[in-house]
Design a protein around this motif. Structure first.
Motif, mmCIF file in Angstrom:
data_model
loop_
_atom_site.group_PDB
_atom_site.id
_atom_site.type_symbol
_atom_site.label_atom_id
_atom_site.label_comp_id
_atom_site.label_asym_id
_atom_site.label_seq_id
_atom_site.Cartn_x
_atom_site.Cartn_y
_atom_site.Cartn_z
ATOM 1 N N PRO A 399 73.808 95.492 87.700
ATOM 2 C CA PRO A 399 74.529 95.109 86.481
ATOM 3 C C PRO A 399 73.602 94.328 85.541
ATOM 4 N N PRO A 400 73.745 94.509 84.212
ATOM 5 C CA PRO A 400 72.848 93.838 83.257
ATOM 6 C C PRO A 400 72.807 92.328 83.401
ATOM 7 N N ASP A 401 73.953 91.687 83.693
ATOM 8 C CA ASP A 401 73.941 90.226 83.792
ATOM 9 C C ASP A 401 73.108 89.767 84.984
ATOM 10 N N LEU A 402 73.130 90.554 86.057
ATOM 11 C CA LEU A 402 72.334 90.207 87.231
ATOM 12 C C LEU A 402 70.844 90.397 86.956
ATOM 13 N N VAL A 403 70.520 91.442 86.209
ATOM 14 C CA VAL A 403 69.121 91.661 85.821
ATOM 15 C C VAL A 403 68.608 90.473 85.021
ATOM 16 N N LEU A 404 69.444 89.938 84.122
ATOM 17 C CA LEU A 404 69.043 88.790 83.299
ATOM 18 C C LEU A 404 68.794 87.557 84.169
ATOM 19 N N ILE A 405 69.603 87.378 85.213
ATOM 20 C CA ILE A 405 69.391 86.251 86.127
ATOM 21 C C ILE A 405 68.049 86.400 86.836
ATOM 22 N N PHE A 406 67.798 87.597 87.389
ATOM 23 C CA PHE A 406 66.531 87.837 88.062
ATOM 24 C C PHE A 406 65.358 87.599 87.110
ATOM 25 N N LYS A 407 65.504 88.074 85.882
ATOM 26 C CA LYS A 407 64.412 87.923 84.918
ATOM 27 C C LYS A 407 64.105 86.451 84.652
ATOM 28 N N ALA A 408 65.155 85.654 84.421
ATOM 29 C CA ALA A 408 64.952 84.232 84.159
ATOM 30 C C ALA A 408 64.320 83.538 85.353
ATOM 31 N N MET A 409 64.823 83.832 86.549
ATOM 32 C CA MET A 409 64.292 83.199 87.756
ATOM 33 C C MET A 409 62.847 83.615 88.012
#
Length: 515
Positions: A399-409
């Motif tokens: 899901p896009p929101d999870l991708v954004l979390i991974f990217k930030a981390m």
């Protein structure tokens, strides 16, 4: 599929931009890319295509650069060659003479900047694709930066979004490969992010919210917003002096301990993502500054700044994490660290947006991931380098929101590992467990949540006996000739037991939630 009339409407409204886009696509020889997307031409092997595509996106301007930056986070969709190319995207925005920006500033402030500020520097401090930044001093002596939206940028980016939405629908119709990438959803994400970033009051609110979220961390600095001078086109905030977290030698030269900064950054990103559910979506070195011990920010009391601190800048892009997603992400990381392939596989199955993958394949893939990253220091960059190719191989799309979390981390992990090579995110995660539990308890102990939980337990306890009696009666009616009294009695007892178990389960769930 778009109708001919819709295509003609888009072409008529934005024909000048369409012509410009077509010219740039031709200049960089992207016919092979168009063929892969089902838009004509001949698809062929083209080793230089990712680099040429990146250069074309830069030439096309900020909307397309932003699209490329979103694609750079999708390691679950793209190979390393494309990710590497898109990670090097840059907005090569020229600096505008202030005379071109003056009408924007005067309309926003209601007066010339020379009147609104005690001092205003017409020479820009920095320039980006959406805005240009100038230094100024308020009449009370506060040093600030003034972020000014480029004139005409909103109209240009809205035209780009219209073209991209239309193109996404065409591509989805014609290319199975492109459908897997869900381009329409990606363009909608792009549109939301662009519209948020174009309105500087959103960035101001983001700054205020993150500052409040991080109030328990005096080592975290978020610049104050001066709302009396801020509008959708102009943002005025504190000017912060510091050192970007790029080079450990440069940090030490300024009296800053890189290992302390790494510790602050780790606690900060975990606090944002896993505790507060709101985080800086792009924490690269250009968006952070390290402050040496003793240095106070503008407007801070003499007690602030006892040690090293880390400031977050450019808060136009902020991600949000639901409590459910926080729990899932933490479960994934802890399952990995606890050598639990089954737990990792459960999360992968839950996250997949591309249909079901056989459990055995997920478990085998999770075992490989755990074997490589289940012990030792947790280096997210290394883990993700294995994790996303694994997702592509198994056909999993996050899901896009999870991708954004991974990217930030991952971005923060990369920054901190560069300045402190022995940095271990898992240590910070372990140290934060108490804070995570406390935050969860605080949320669950809110009166309205407790009331809802107790009402649910009450409903279950009231309904369970009736439901069990109905189930028992149904079972007794199915086979009356052969059913003995002992069997019927056993069924009734079992029904009572199950009913009690439901109530006990509800109570236990309540207690667990409050632990």
């Amino acid at each position: 599929m778009p109708t001919i009339l819709e295509t003609m409407t888009v072409a008529a409204r934005d024909r000048a931009r369409m012509a410009e886009v077509s010219t740039i696509i031709g200049r960089f020889g992207l016919d092979s890319l168009l063929a892969r997307l089902g838009l004509g031409g001949e698809a062929r092997e083209d080793a230089d295509l990712p680099t040429r595509t990146r250069r074309a996106l830069e030439a096309l301007g900020p909307t397309y650069v932003k699209l490329g930056q979103i694609l750079a986070t999708r390691r679950d969709l793209l190979t390393d060659e494309w990710i590497t190319a898109f990670e090097h995207l840059q907005s090569n925005a020229p600096r505008l003479p202030f005379d071109q920006l003056r009408p924007v500033v005067e309309a926003a402030l209601g007066e010339p900047p020379e009147a609104a500020f005690a001092r205003f520097d017409v020479e820009p401090l920095a320039a980006a694709s959406i805005a240009q930044v100038h230094r100024a001093i308020l009449h009370d002596g506060t040093e600030v930066v003034v972020k000014i939206r480029r004139p005409g940028i909103r109209k240009a980016m809205e035209a780009d979004l219209r073209l991209l939405r239309h193109l996404a629908v065409l591509v989805e119709e014609r290319s199975a490969m492109a459908r897997r990438m869900m381009p329409s959803a990606m363009i909608e994400q792009l549109g939301r992010e662009i519209l948020d970033e174009l309105n500087f009051t959103n960035e101001g609110r983001n700054a205020d919210m993150l500052r409040a979220d991080l109030a328990t961390m005096p080592e975290a600095v978020v610049p104050r917003i001066h709302w009396q001078h801020t509008s959708d086109a102009v943002l005025v905030m504190d000017y912060i002096v510091g050192v970007p977290p790029r080079d450990p030698v440069a940090l030490r030269d300024r009296g800053i301990d890189p290992s302390v900064i790494a510790d602050i950054g780790a606690r900060m990103v975990l606090e944002m993502v896993l505790v507060n559910g709101r985080f800086h979506a792009d924490p690269h070195p250009g968006n952070m500054l390290c402050l040496p011990p003793g240095q106070r920010g503008t407007g801070e009391s003499a007690g602030a700044g006892a040690g090293e601190r880390l400031a977050l800048l450019d808060l136009g892009s902020v991600g949000f994490v639901s409590p459910r997603r926080q729990h899932e992400f933490l479960t994934f990381i802890l399952s990995l660290r606890n050598n639990d392939p089954a737990g990792v596989a459960d999360m992968l199955a839950l996250w997949s947006q591309a249909g079901e993958v056989p459990r055995e394949r997920l478990l085998t893939a999770s075992e490989r991931l755990v074997a490589r990253h289940g012990s030792g220091a947790l280096v997210l960059n290394a883990m993700v380098a294995d994790f996303f190719p694994l997702l592509r191989k198994e056909g999993l799309i996050l899901p896009p929101d999870l991708v954004l979390i991974f990217k930030a981390m991952v971005t923060m992990d990369g920054v901190l590992s560069a300045i402190a090579p022995d940095f271990d995110l898992s240590k910070a995660l372990t140290a934060l467990r108490g804070r995570l539990v406390s935050a969860r308890l605080t949320r669950l102990a809110e009166p309205e949540r407790l009331e809802a939980l107790f009402l649910e337990v009450s409903r279950l306890s009231a309904d369970a006996p009736r439901l069990m009696r109905a189930a028992t009666a149904r079972l007794e009616q199915r086979d009356p000739p052969t059913q003995s009294e002992g069997t019927a009695r056993a069924i009734r007892h079992a029904g009572t037991f199950v009913g009690a178990a439901i109530v006990l389960h509800a109570v236990a769930s309540l207690l667990v939630a409050l632990m």
